[in-house]
Design an enzyme around this catalytic site. Structure first.
Site, short mmCIF file in Angstrom:
data_model
loop_
_atom_site.label_atom_id
_atom_site.label_comp_id
_atom_site.label_asym_id
_atom_site.label_seq_id
_atom_site.Cartn_x
_atom_site.Cartn_y
_atom_site.Cartn_z
N THR A 16 -21.76 22.85 -39.20
CA THR A 16 -21.51 22.03 -38.01
C THR A 16 -20.05 22.08 -37.59
O THR A 16 -19.70 21.63 -36.49
CB THR A 16 -21.92 20.57 -38.25
OG1 THR A 16 -21.21 20.06 -39.39
CG2 THR A 16 -23.42 20.46 -38.49
N SER A 17 -19.18 22.59 -38.46
CA SER A 17 -17.76 22.69 -38.13
C SER A 17 -17.10 23.73 -39.03
O SER A 17 -17.74 24.31 -39.91
CB SER A 17 -17.05 21.33 -38.29
OG SER A 17 -17.09 20.92 -39.65
N ILE A 19 -15.35 26.79 -41.01
CA ILE A 19 -15.70 28.18 -41.25
C ILE A 19 -17.18 28.42 -40.97
O ILE A 19 -17.55 29.42 -40.36
CB ILE A 19 -15.36 28.57 -42.70
CG1 ILE A 19 -13.84 28.58 -42.90
CG2 ILE A 19 -15.93 29.96 -43.03
CD1 ILE A 19 -13.42 28.78 -44.34
N GLY A 20 -18.03 27.49 -41.40
CA GLY A 20 -19.46 27.67 -41.19
C GLY A 20 -19.82 27.78 -39.73
O GLY A 20 -20.63 28.65 -39.33
N TYR A 154 -12.92 22.09 -58.28
CA TYR A 154 -13.22 22.93 -57.12
C TYR A 154 -13.14 24.41 -57.50
O TYR A 154 -14.06 25.19 -57.22
CB TYR A 154 -12.23 22.61 -56.00
CG TYR A 154 -12.30 23.55 -54.81
CD1 TYR A 154 -13.33 23.44 -53.88
CD2 TYR A 154 -11.34 24.54 -54.62
CE1 TYR A 154 -13.39 24.29 -52.79
CE2 TYR A 154 -11.40 25.40 -53.54
CZ TYR A 154 -12.43 25.27 -52.62
OH TYR A 154 -12.49 26.13 -51.55
#
Length: 263
Positions: A16-17, A19-20, A154
């Site tokens: 939805t925002s 890089i994707g 991460y």
């Protein structure tokens, strides 16, 4: 250049925002039928409408699902159907001292950053192999190679993504299906931009000065600026295309030269 993706189907998790979304937009621009994804139905619907406005001739849809919830992922998979291009992009990111990250937070990062790719690939890779064509692309990070001390949780999950992708590639031997990983570097995503904007507002300075100061702290970047999401997307689209037929089981860098090793 024609990337030969006209008429293919693509799913991009967490799109939805950032890089994707940039990846989804680039794939749609090449003629792929793209399904967007996010946790919130409202944000998914808004992203679909935005992409349709930016690419009026595109075939775009959306499915809301939280990748921290296995049942929600199962429901998403039931709705998808056949997919030619799977982009495992969804992921959690955050700075935290190692001792401050408890078991529950570790598990949440594993569920979203690692098991999302496991579940989607387990569901969609067999169909690609049966049809004799397909692409799986994982969006990992240079932090999966050089794990930062201030976000070990991460970096470990991003390293697991690289290993998962490499292992899955070995299942495609002798086929026209490939599985690859993109190692992104410091990227000026929507989330990063919002954080920098908040810092700038609190300090009473321009956001550009905070942005430059943040990237200036990175001693190894050769780019000496943040990477734009579209720059990551360009490599993803290439890997998703038939033009990348000889690239399989690879981890390709779009890190701005942050990593200092040659391999």
């Amino acid at each position: 250049m024609d990337m030969q993706l006209q008429g293919t189907t693509a799913f991009v998790s967490g799109s939805t925002s950032g890089i994707g979304y940039a990846v989804a937009r680039a794939l749609a621009g090449e003629g792929a039928r793209v399904t967007l994804n996010g946790r919130d139905e409202g944000r998914v619907a808004a992203a679909v409408e935005r992409l349709r406005a930016e690419r009026p001739d595109s075939d775009v849809s959306g499915i809301a699902a939280d990748f921290a919830d296995p049942d929600a992922v199962a429901g998403l998979i039931e709705q998808l159907g056949d997919v030619d291009v799977l982009v495992n992009n969804v992921g959690l990111f955050g700075l935290a001292a190692f001792g401050a990250v408890d078991d529950a937070e570790w598990q949440r990062y594993v569920e979203v950053n690692v098991m999302s790719g496991v579940r989607m690939s387990r569901a969609l890779l067999p169909g690609m192999l049966e049809r004799g064509r397909g692409r799986v692309v994982f969006i990992s990070s240079e932090s999966g190679v050089s794990v930062p001390a201030d976000m070990v949780h991460y970096g470990v999950t991003k390293a697991a993504m690289i290993a998962l992708s490499n292992g899955l590639a070995k299942l495609t031997r002798g086929t026209a299906v490939t599985v690859n990983t993109v190692l992104g570097g410091p990227t000026y995503s929507d989330g990063v931009a919002a954080t920098i904007g908040q810092i700038a507002a609190a300090q009473g300075v321009e956001a550009t000065s905070v942005r430059d100061a943040v990237i200036g702290q990175n001693a190894t970047t050769l780019l000496e600026r943040f990477i734009e999401p579209d720059e990551i997307a360009a490599l993803v689209v290439y890997l998703a295309s038939p033009l990348a037929s000889a690239t399989n089981g690879a981890a390709l860098r779009a890190d701005g030269g942050v990593l200092t090793t040659t391999l």
